[in-house]
Design an enzyme around this catalytic site. Structure first.
Site, PDB file in Angstrom:
ATOM      1  N   GLU B  60       0.476  -1.397  -0.162  1.00  0.00           N
ATOM      2  CA  GLU B  60      -0.024   0.070   0.231  1.00  0.00           C
ATOM      3  C   GLU B  60       0.565   1.309   0.051  1.00  0.00           C
ATOM      4  O   GLU B  60       0.689   2.334  -0.986  1.00  0.00           O
ATOM      5  CB  GLU B  60      -0.788  -0.130   0.946  1.00  0.00           C
ATOM      6  CG  GLU B  60      -2.149  -1.474   0.701  1.00  0.00           C
ATOM      7  CD  GLU B  60      -2.131  -2.834   1.319  1.00  0.00           C
ATOM      8  OE1 GLU B  60      -0.615  -2.519   1.874  1.00  0.00           O
ATOM      9  OE2 GLU B  60      -1.955  -3.628   0.834  1.00  0.00           O
ATOM     10  N   HIS B 129     -11.523  -6.240   8.317  1.00  0.00           N
ATOM     11  CA  HIS B 129     -12.223  -5.377   7.073  1.00  0.00           C
ATOM     12  C   HIS B 129     -13.561  -5.148   7.588  1.00  0.00           C
ATOM     13  O   HIS B 129     -14.553  -4.215   6.432  1.00  0.00           O
ATOM     14  CB  HIS B 129     -12.834  -6.779   6.354  1.00  0.00           C
ATOM     15  CG  HIS B 129     -11.676  -7.690   5.624  1.00  0.00           C
ATOM     16  ND1 HIS B 129     -10.699  -8.519   6.346  1.00  0.00           N
ATOM     17  CD2 HIS B 129     -11.194  -8.198   4.091  1.00  0.00           C
ATOM     18  CE1 HIS B 129     -10.226  -9.063   5.822  1.00  0.00           C
ATOM     19  NE2 HIS B 129      -9.905  -9.484   4.830  1.00  0.00           N
TER      20      HIS B 129
END
Lengths: 410, 337
Positions: B60, B129
């Site tokens: 990322e 999540h």
């Protein structure tokens, strides 16, 4: 208790600490001219030996030898030498200015001038550099006005960065010098992104970035190598191994186990290890990598093996963690002396001309400094307009910032 | 006008911008050939080519750093982070680099980038999540934070974000990808196709950043919400039987202060709803702002209905989720005060 040896934790330590005799015996130096120069389209796998060797061109007598000799003309060499002299004179003056309380902070690149200056000479003028804080030589070699650099160091009214940045964190798009960040390593993968964009647009410009040996421990270093490899980005990734990350020696960053250049091998990048105090070697390695990048062959990792002669910054006292005379005994010498000796050996220079060039550099710095100080130094004289503090956070000032500016009354 | 769910609307926004501007490109983990794990970039690589929409390594920090470099070059990259929960490795690049590039270079370099990422709970994603990290970004000077709550807004806001010259964090409430959700897990699933908010024009349009939307007018109490919670707020407004004014903030930075202040001055009551944890959540900022601007008009203490100060627990998702029962209780407290 099991019949096994007990484990022990190793913490690497440098060969010498204050009070010890400097010890560079572990350094293996190839002779100048000894390391081979592959074709620019060589496969990374076939040049992995270069990640462990040390490319050197200038020998002990100041002669340029071997396949990496870029064979530059004397005029170019003299210009490079003068740029290095100017960089050192600039550093000395700004260091003194900090000691006199005219600025908060300064970082010299003493002993590492060849790394930036040779790159500036080997790259095209419009290639984008993503420097760390010890590549002021790039700006100086590209002719960026000293006065402007000083105005930034002094955060005065003419500071092009409006008093927002630490003194040594210059920025100039026009001179291909990306704004310096204090968060180490962040710009390494940004340079890769810039290079990817250049490739995407079918441009012919390349990017180059510099970080220190200590910063190779940051995740961004690995992102940069991986992205550069995956997308074959036209970028030169430079690790300036100056042996010290503030007080931590290069072994703490992992430099004892393998060379920093060797990190490139696992990513499928060609990697060169070069004598960072040898202007010709740095020039040649950079030119090789630049030609490779421009030929769509992708990125190169270059380790510049050098030594940080001064403290990390004006806030640092290196005598607290390393032998006081270690810098003087650094086996690769001084980059300015070595280029000077080379020009003298060529019959293109003399000690007198060197003295004269030094005086000229000091004078040039002095003149610019007088002008900068006349505008103001940190907290004295003419300051940037306070209202600019609220500008450039966003392109257009949103309502909440407009209100805060009004609260401040500007 | 075609009916689109939020995924299709976002896909349409990217498609429109990839077609309109050759400087736009989009990338991220699984974004290219596969079209993204939520299918937001479905078909874009095939239509626009490998260099316009492509896969990245799982890194990322590298994804955002590459976007910053591209932005500095002059492109308008749209980077996808697969889940907001994975944005933290890129946090330094976002807050120390993208957010401050314009400021520290005095406008010389800019990062006109969009970082898209699905966020929030309600899909049994567990604590890796389901997080809502918006407050982490709104606290940083130099970032814009956008959160749509309908397909129409999602497309219009995303196009506006791509055209914006500042870095934008674009948080997509993934519970709303396929249809709205009112916070009652046992109610039948609603799909966007049956709602006006699912009507999305095919072509180019924008919804401006920094403008809130009064989704429901009312005089009793103001509810401030965004993302999934906008729909919970609407359900709560109906079920409470109160005359609630419901405001969808749409962008947290820049914030439409005027719309909020005018509404609270009118109703005298304010209930703030968000999914993120309570302490130092964006609700704290909203609450302080309302207090600063509307103190003399307030008839009740400001209420905050939020996630609890724990990570998102998989098995107790509906107990964690600030559903209508808690919102209605807060509305009633506000009315009784």
């Amino acid at each position: 208790m099991k019949n096994r040896a007990r484990l022990s934790l190793r913490v690497p330590t440098p060969p010498a600490r204050p009070g010890d005799a400097p010890d560079f015996s572990a350094i293996k130096l190839e002779a100048a001219g000894e390391v081979r120069r592959p074709e620019i389209d060589a496969r990374p796998h076939d040049v992995s030996d270069l990640a462990y060797a040390l490319i050197r061109v200038l020998d002990d007598k100041g002669r340029a030898v071997g396949p990496w000799n870029p064979k530059l003309d004397a005029e170019t060499l003299r210009r490079a030498l003068k740029a290095m002299l100017l960089t050192r004179a600039y550093d000395d003056r700004m260091y003194r200015a900090q000691r006199q309380g005219k600025t908060s902070f300064y970082m010299k690149c003493t002993g590492e001038e060849a790394v930036a200056i040779a790159a500036a000479f080997a790259l095209e003028r419009d290639d984008m550099c993503f420097p760390s804080y010890r590549q002021q030589g790039l700006l100086i070699a590209r002719g960026y006005p000293l006065l402007q650099m000083m105005n930034q160091v002094y955060s005065n009214a003419h500071d092009p960065l409006k008093g927002r940045q630490l003194p040594i964190m210059y920025s100039s798009k026009a001179y291909g010098f990306f704004t310096v960040s204090g968060n180490l390593g962040t710009q390494f993968p940004q340079a890769v992104g810039w290079a990817m964009a250049s490739a995407y647009k079918g441009d012919d410009r390349i990017a180059a970035s510099w970080i220190g040996d200590g910063t190779t421990a940051e995740g961004d270093f690995h992102h940069a190598l991986n992205f550069a490899s995956v997308y074959r980005a036209p970028v030169i990734l430079n690790v300036v191994n100056n042996q010290w990350a503030i007080s931590s020696f290069a072994g703490i960053a992992g430099g004892n186990e393998s060379t920093f250049a060797s990190r490139g091998i696992g990513y499928g990048l060609p990697a060169l290890r070069v004598d960072g105090n040898d202007f010709l070697a740095v020039y040649a390695a950079t030119a090789w990598a630049a030609e490779r990048a421009r030929s769509n062959l992708g990125a190169t990792l270059i380790e510049h093996y050098t030594y940080r002669v001064e403290g990390h910054s004006t806030s640092d006292d290196p005598s607290r963690y390393r032998p006081i005379n270690e810098a003087k005994l650094w086996p690769l010498g001084d980059p300015i002396e070595r280029l000077k000796d080379h020009l003298i050996a060529l019959g293109e220079w003399s000690e007198d001309r060197q003295q004269e060039a030094h005086r000229e550099a000091v004078e040039q710095v002095k003149t610019a400094n007088k002008e900068a100080e006349a505008v103001g130094t940190l907290g004295h004289g003419e300051l940037p307009s306070l209202k600019t503090m609220f500008e450039d956070v966003f392109k257009d000032m949103p309502e909440h910032l407009r209100r805060q500016r009004q609260q401040m009354g500007v | 006008m075609p009916a689109m769910n939020m995924i299709q609307a976002l896909n349409s926004a990217l498609d429109v911008m990839l077609t309109k501007d050759p400087n736009v490109l989009t990338f991220g983990e699984d974004v290219g050939y596969f079209g993204g794990v939520f299918r937001v970039t479905d078909g874009l690589q095939k239509k626009h080519g490998l260099t316009r929409c492509f896969d990245t390594p799982i890194g990322e920090g590298g994804i955002v750093a590459a976007a910053i470099g591209m932005g500095a070059y002059g492109l308008r990259p749209v980077a996808e982070i697969q889940f907001a929960d994975y944005i933290y490795p890129a946090y330094d690049q976002i807050v120390s680099e993208a957010a401050r590039l314009r400021y520290r270079s005095a406008g010389d370099f800019t990062a006109p980038i969009v970082i898209r990422t699905p966020y929030g709970g309600g899909i049994f994603g567990g604590q890796t999540h389901s997080q809502s990290p918006e407050a982490l970004f709104t606290h940083v000077a130099g970032l814009k934070t956008v959160i749509p709550s309908t397909p129409y807004d999602a497309k219009g806001l995303l196009i506006a974000a791509i055209e914006d010259d500042d870095p934008v964090i674009f948080l997509e409430p993934k519970r709303l990808y396929n249809g709205p959700f009112d916070g009652y897990p046992d109610r039948p699933v609603t799909i966007w196709a049956k709602l006006p908010a699912g009507e999305v024009p095919e072509g180019y349009y924008t919804v401006p950043l920094g403008k809130a939307s009064i989704v429901r007018a009312g005089g009793d109490v103001t509810i401030l919400a965004y993302g999934t919670m906008l729909h919970v707020a609407l359900a709560s407004a109906v079920d409470s039987g109160l005359d609630c004014e419901v405001i969808d903030l749409r962008t947290l930075v820049p914030l439409d202060i005027e719309t909020i202040v005018n509404s609270v001055k009118k109703t005298g009551r304010c209930v703030i709803v968000h999914e993120a944890t309570h302490t130092s959540g964006y609700g704290a900022e909203l609450s302080a702002l309302v207090q600063e601007n509307c103190f003399h008009h307030l008839e009740a203490p400001i209420e905050r209905v939020t996630g609890w100060d724990t990570p998102y627990p998989h098995a107790f998702e509906w107990q964690y989720f600030p559903g209508p029962a808690r919102v209605i209780a807060a509305l009633q407290r506000a009315m009784e005060a």
